[in-house]
Design a protein around this motif. Structure first.
Motif, short mmCIF file in Angstrom:
data_model
loop_
_atom_site.label_atom_id
_atom_site.label_comp_id
_atom_site.label_asym_id
_atom_site.label_seq_id
_atom_site.Cartn_x
_atom_site.Cartn_y
_atom_site.Cartn_z
N ASN A 5 34.44 7.38 -20.62
CA ASN A 5 34.04 7.50 -22.02
C ASN A 5 32.63 6.99 -22.31
O ASN A 5 32.27 6.79 -23.46
CB ASN A 5 35.05 6.81 -22.95
N VAL A 6 31.81 6.76 -21.27
CA VAL A 6 30.42 6.31 -21.47
C VAL A 6 29.51 7.09 -20.52
O VAL A 6 29.83 7.28 -19.35
CB VAL A 6 30.28 4.79 -21.18
N VAL A 27 25.66 7.00 -24.39
CA VAL A 27 26.54 7.75 -25.28
C VAL A 27 27.98 7.35 -24.98
O VAL A 27 28.39 7.31 -23.82
CB VAL A 27 26.38 9.28 -25.10
N SER A 28 28.72 7.04 -26.03
CA SER A 28 30.12 6.64 -25.88
C SER A 28 31.00 7.55 -26.72
O SER A 28 30.61 7.95 -27.82
CB SER A 28 30.33 5.20 -26.35
N LEU A 29 32.16 7.82 -26.21
CA LEU A 29 33.16 8.55 -26.98
C LEU A 29 34.06 7.52 -27.65
O LEU A 29 34.64 6.66 -27.00
CB LEU A 29 34.00 9.44 -26.06
N GLY A 33 41.74 6.53 -34.86
CA GLY A 33 42.92 7.31 -35.26
C GLY A 33 42.93 8.62 -34.51
O GLY A 33 42.86 8.67 -33.30
N ASP A 34 43.00 9.71 -35.26
CA ASP A 34 43.00 11.04 -34.66
C ASP A 34 41.60 11.62 -34.52
O ASP A 34 41.43 12.72 -34.00
CB ASP A 34 43.86 12.00 -35.50
N GLU A 35 40.62 10.90 -35.01
CA GLU A 35 39.23 11.38 -35.00
C GLU A 35 38.51 10.91 -33.73
O GLU A 35 38.76 9.83 -33.22
CB GLU A 35 38.48 10.84 -36.22
N GLN A 36 37.61 11.76 -33.25
CA GLN A 36 36.76 11.41 -32.11
C GLN A 36 35.30 11.52 -32.54
O GLN A 36 34.93 12.47 -33.23
CB GLN A 36 37.00 12.34 -30.93
N PHE A 37 34.52 10.55 -32.14
CA PHE A 37 33.09 10.53 -32.47
C PHE A 37 32.29 10.21 -31.23
O PHE A 37 32.76 9.54 -30.32
CB PHE A 37 32.79 9.45 -33.53
N PHE A 38 31.05 10.66 -31.22
CA PHE A 38 30.10 10.23 -30.21
C PHE A 38 29.17 9.21 -30.85
O PHE A 38 28.62 9.45 -31.92
CB PHE A 38 29.27 11.41 -29.68
#
Length: 131
Positions: A5-6, A27-29, A33-38
């Motif tokens: 995730n990095v 950059v990290s993921l 909750g149900d949301e994903q962001f960079f």
């Protein structure tokens, strides 16, 4: 590619004024909750890159100076007799006298095949290493 995730990488960044400079990007993921962001972190690494180049050129100058001594054997060992540095003249002598291809990290005493030479060398090295 995100590993764990990095992702980390370096790029040349173009400033709006036309100036180009090195940039470190992480950059990290991120999941909330149900949301994903960079999420990304950017850092100007100009000073680090300049320091790395100065070290590289200083090492090159030092190595050139040490190798230019054609008739002088130069080598450095640590307190456990492992090579830290040697020049071409030393490498050639070790090959000629002891038939050893020396490499950094190798123990110099293990390269000396004559027991008498090894003992004499150890005494000299011990004296030098203790001042």
């Amino acid at each position: 590619i995100l590993a764990g995730n990095v992702a980390r990488f370096e790029v040349e960044h173009y400033h709006k004024n036309g100036h180009i400079f090195p940039l470190s990007v992480t950059v990290s993921l991120v999941r909330i909750g149900d949301e994903q962001f960079f999420m990304s972190f950017h850092q100007d690494i100009t000073e680090r890159k300049q320091a790395e180049e100065k070290i590289k050129s200083t090492k090159l100058l030092l190595r050139s100076s040490l190798e230019s001594q054609k008739d002088t054997i130069i080598f450095s060992i640590d307190k456990n007799y492992h090579y830290l540095f040697f020049n071409k003249a030393h490498r050639e002598v070790m090959k000629s006298v002891y038939n050893k291809d020396v490499v950094i990290g190798m123990n110099i005493l293990e390269c000396i095949t004559s027991d008498d030479d090894r003992q004499a060398a150890k005494e000299y090295y011990d004296r030098a290493l203790t001042g």
